[in-house]
Write an enzyme that holds these catalytic residues in place. Structure first.
Site, PDB file in Angstrom:
ATOM      1  N   CYS A  70       0.809  -1.223   0.000  1.00 21.83           N
ATOM      2  CA  CYS A  70       0.000   0.000   0.000  1.00 21.83           C
ATOM      3  C   CYS A  70       0.844   1.276   0.000  1.00 21.83           C
ATOM      4  O   CYS A  70       0.336   2.351  -0.311  1.00 21.83           O
ATOM      5  CB  CYS A  70      -0.952  -0.003   1.194  1.00 21.83           C
ATOM      6  N   HIS A  95      -3.275   7.288   3.013  1.00 13.40           N
ATOM      7  CA  HIS A  95      -3.696   5.984   2.502  1.00 13.40           C
ATOM      8  C   HIS A  95      -5.093   5.671   3.056  1.00 13.40           C
ATOM      9  O   HIS A  95      -5.369   5.884   4.237  1.00 13.40           O
ATOM     10  CB  HIS A  95      -2.688   4.918   2.934  1.00 13.40           C
ATOM     11  N   ASN A 136     -10.255  -0.186   0.468  1.00  9.67           N
ATOM     12  CA  ASN A 136      -8.805  -0.038   0.425  1.00  9.67           C
ATOM     13  C   ASN A 136      -8.295  -0.657  -0.878  1.00  9.67           C
ATOM     14  O   ASN A 136      -8.328  -1.879  -1.035  1.00  9.67           O
ATOM     15  CB  ASN A 136      -8.211  -0.750   1.646  1.00  9.67           C
TER      16      ASN A 136
HETATM   17  N1  COA Z   1     -18.528  -8.534  10.551  1.00 15.27           N
HETATM   18  C1  COA Z   1     -18.938  -8.866  11.787  1.00 15.27           C
HETATM   19  N2  COA Z   1     -18.093  -9.216  12.776  1.00 15.27           N
HETATM   20  C2  COA Z   1     -16.781  -9.246  12.484  1.00 15.27           C
HETATM   21  C3  COA Z   1     -16.285  -8.918  11.198  1.00 15.27           C
HETATM   22  C4  COA Z   1     -17.216  -8.559  10.220  1.00 15.27           C
HETATM   23  N3  COA Z   1     -16.842  -8.230   8.959  1.00 15.27           N
HETATM   24  N4  COA Z   1     -14.933  -9.031  11.215  1.00 15.27           N
HETATM   25  C5  COA Z   1     -14.591  -9.415  12.451  1.00 15.27           C
HETATM   26  N5  COA Z   1     -15.710  -9.548  13.215  1.00 15.27           N
HETATM   27  C6  COA Z   1     -15.805  -9.947  14.616  1.00 15.27           C
HETATM   28  C7  COA Z   1     -14.667 -10.818  15.063  1.00 15.27           C
HETATM   29  O1  COA Z   1     -14.883 -12.168  14.727  1.00 15.27           O
HETATM   30  C8  COA Z   1     -14.678 -10.579  16.537  1.00 15.27           C
HETATM   31  O2  COA Z   1     -15.686 -11.354  17.118  1.00 15.27           O
HETATM   32  P1  COA Z   1     -15.459 -12.055  18.527  1.00 15.27           P
HETATM   33  O3  COA Z   1     -15.269 -10.939  19.491  1.00 15.27           O
HETATM   34  O4  COA Z   1     -16.723 -12.808  18.721  1.00 15.27           O
HETATM   35  O5  COA Z   1     -14.249 -12.914  18.377  1.00 15.27           O
HETATM   36  C9  COA Z   1     -15.101  -9.119  16.657  1.00 15.27           C
HETATM   37  O6  COA Z   1     -15.744  -8.792  15.424  1.00 15.27           O
HETATM   38  C10 COA Z   1     -13.953  -8.176  16.873  1.00 15.27           C
HETATM   39  O7  COA Z   1     -12.941  -8.504  15.921  1.00 15.27           O
HETATM   40  P2  COA Z   1     -11.628  -7.696  15.837  1.00 15.27           P
HETATM   41  O8  COA Z   1     -10.713  -8.335  14.866  1.00 15.27           O
HETATM   42  O9  COA Z   1     -11.133  -7.471  17.253  1.00 15.27           O
HETATM   43  O10 COA Z   1     -12.174  -6.315  15.260  1.00 15.27           O
HETATM   44  P3  COA Z   1     -11.451  -4.929  15.167  1.00 15.27           P
HETATM   45  O11 COA Z   1     -12.199  -3.926  15.904  1.00 15.27           O
HETATM   46  O12 COA Z   1      -9.965  -5.057  15.408  1.00 15.27           O
HETATM   47  O13 COA Z   1     -11.634  -4.590  13.628  1.00 15.27           O
HETATM   48  C11 COA Z   1     -10.442  -4.583  11.557  1.00 15.27           C
HETATM   49  C12 COA Z   1     -11.066  -5.442  12.636  1.00 15.27           C
HETATM   50  C13 COA Z   1      -9.830  -5.495  10.507  1.00 15.27           C
HETATM   51  C14 COA Z   1     -11.530  -3.726  10.910  1.00 15.27           C
HETATM   52  C15 COA Z   1      -9.352  -3.676  12.194  1.00 15.27           C
HETATM   53  O14 COA Z   1      -8.505  -4.445  13.026  1.00 15.27           O
HETATM   54  C16 COA Z   1      -8.539  -2.971  11.161  1.00 15.27           C
HETATM   55  O15 COA Z   1      -9.008  -2.147  10.429  1.00 15.27           O
HETATM   56  N6  COA Z   1      -7.198  -3.259  11.095  1.00 15.27           N
HETATM   57  C17 COA Z   1      -6.343  -2.684  10.107  1.00 15.27           C
HETATM   58  C18 COA Z   1      -6.436  -3.482   8.830  1.00 15.27           C
HETATM   59  C19 COA Z   1      -5.904  -2.737   7.633  1.00 15.27           C
HETATM   60  O16 COA Z   1      -6.092  -1.558   7.492  1.00 15.27           O
HETATM   61  N7  COA Z   1      -5.239  -3.479   6.739  1.00 15.27           N
HETATM   62  C20 COA Z   1      -4.707  -2.953   5.538  1.00 15.27           C
HETATM   63  C21 COA Z   1      -3.482  -2.152   5.789  1.00 15.27           C
HETATM   64  S1  COA Z   1      -2.843  -1.460   4.351  1.00 15.27           S
END
Ligand code: COA
Length: 333
Positions: free
Chosen positions: A112, A260, A290
């Site tokens: 990215c 980004h 993204n």
């Molecule tokens: N819909 C519903 N629930 C979801 C889900 C979705 N699409 N994705 C994850 N969950 C659930 C998980 O299973 C988890 O459930 P649990 O508590 O029962 O285990 C809960 O939501 C929390 O998951 P978590 O991974 O802790 O969520 P989060 O708040 O960290 O959000 C992201 C996840 C991916 C949105 C976040 O971590 C993020 O944006 N990270 C950066 C990723 C990124 O930008 N990558 C590219 C970089 S260039």
């Protein structure tokens, strides 16, 4: 003095829009969860067009916008982490698509952060009088990388391409680039060698130690969302602070920030941490998702089309991504 001017910008987005409601038909998810955690409502998916087609369309639009003849392009730089071919480079296909017959061409892959690294590279080539016009393209087709049974990662990404034609400027430019390879396994997509028919390796596909995936899905994008989130906020703040310090500029000296477009919560945290004026920060991820390296040049193309990129503006681009890489550039347009 190193400097660039954007004389043309273009973009391409695939026709097919996959909104959050579509994801809720294939995964246990919903619009409310996705939008509140990411700021994304929809993303485009390239159903039947290869990456090089998207890159070529964006590049042709940028060249047309610049008004130069494709034969006047001296170098094509393409940033991608999702090419159609191991080789030739995507930039060679873009050269073919655009008719940039006199250009050299090579690719840059820093995921990215690709467009930032490519723009920085372009500015260094422009210091050499052999290079007057450089076409910088960033294009990604990430849908084939994504695991559509993984609700955490697949909902984030979209496909698309952005491009800029840059030329030398006597106004200054600064950059700060970084990589933390120790965290390579926070976000990766491994090449699948399991279909090799070499009798010595057929059926085997050695995985480096420390990889977090399972072998069955090792060819899909793998992400530790929380680790990437934490890195992203810190990396954006560090990159902006470092590049502004190099430039001897303050937060308020920048007219436009283009971050980004990974997640609106990441952008909001960094904006708050840095104390950036919100009205100077451009965000377009709600209906794009993204698109990795293509995010920033797509923003540039949208802004240029809208007449919002003006001569004399000081612009800051900041990004982060797999690697883990990060970086920022500041230039006077
Ligand atoms: N819909 C519903 N629930 C979801 C889900 C979705 N699409 N994705 C994850 N969950 C659930 C998980 O299973 C988890 O459930 P649990 O508590 O029962 O285990 C809960 O939501 C929390 O998951 P978590 O991974 O802790 O969520 P989060 O708040 O960290 O959000 C992201 C996840 C991916 C949105 C976040 O971590 C993020 O944006 N990270 C950066 C990723 C990124 O930008 N990558 C590219 C970089 S260039």
């Amino acid at each position: 003095m190193r400097g660039i001017k954007i004389i043309g910008a273009g973009m391409y987005v695939p026709e097919k829009e996959a909104d959050n409601d579509w994801f809720s038909t294939i995964l246990d998810t919903n619009d409310e969860w996705i939008y509140s955690r990411t700021g994304i409502r929809a993303r485009r998916i390239s159903v039947d067009k290869p990456n090089f087609y998207m890159a070529g369309e964006a590049a042709k639009a940028a060249v047309a916008d610049s008004g130069i003849d494709p034969a006047e392009i001296d170098l094509v730089l393409a940033a991608t982490c999702s090419p159609d071919f191991y080789y030739p480079a995507l930039s060679c296909l873009v050269q073919h698509e655009t008719g940039a017959v006199n250009a050299a061409a090579f690719d840059i892959n820093s995921a990215c952060t690709g467009f930032i690294n490519a723009l920085d590279t372009a500015s260094r080539f422009l210091e050499d009088s052999d290079y007057r016009n450089i076409l910088v393209v960033a294009s990604e087709r990430l849908a084939p990388h994504c695991d559509y049974t993984d609700r955490t990662a697949s909902i984030l990404f979209g496909d698309g391409a952005g491009a800029a034609v840059v030329t030398r400027s006597d106004k200054p430019m600064w950059s700060y680039l970084s990589a933390k390879g120790d965290y390579f396994n926070a976000l990766y997509c491994k090449i699948d060698h399991s279909r090799s028919n070499c009798p010595l390796i057929a059926g085997k596909d050695a995985l480096p130690e420390g990889i977090i995936d399972t072998e069955a899905k090792s060819h899909f994008l793998q992400m530790n969302g929380k680790a990437v989130y934490k890195f992203a906020v810190e990396a954006m703040e560090t990159a902006v602070n470092k590049v502004l310090a190099k430039a001897g500029l303050g937060i308020d000296d920048i007219d436009l920030y283009i971050p980004h477009q990974a997640n609106s919560r990441i952008i909001e945290s960094a904006v708050k941490g840095l104390g950036l004026p919100v009205d100077k920060v451009y965000v377009n991820l709600e209906r794009r998702g993204n698109t990795s390296s293509a995010c920033i040049p797509t923003c540039l193309a949208e802004l240029k089309q809208a007449g919002r990129i003006k001569d004399g503006m000081t612009i800051c681009l900041v990004g982060f991504g797999a690697g883990l890489t990060s970086g920022a550039v500041v230039f006077n347009q």
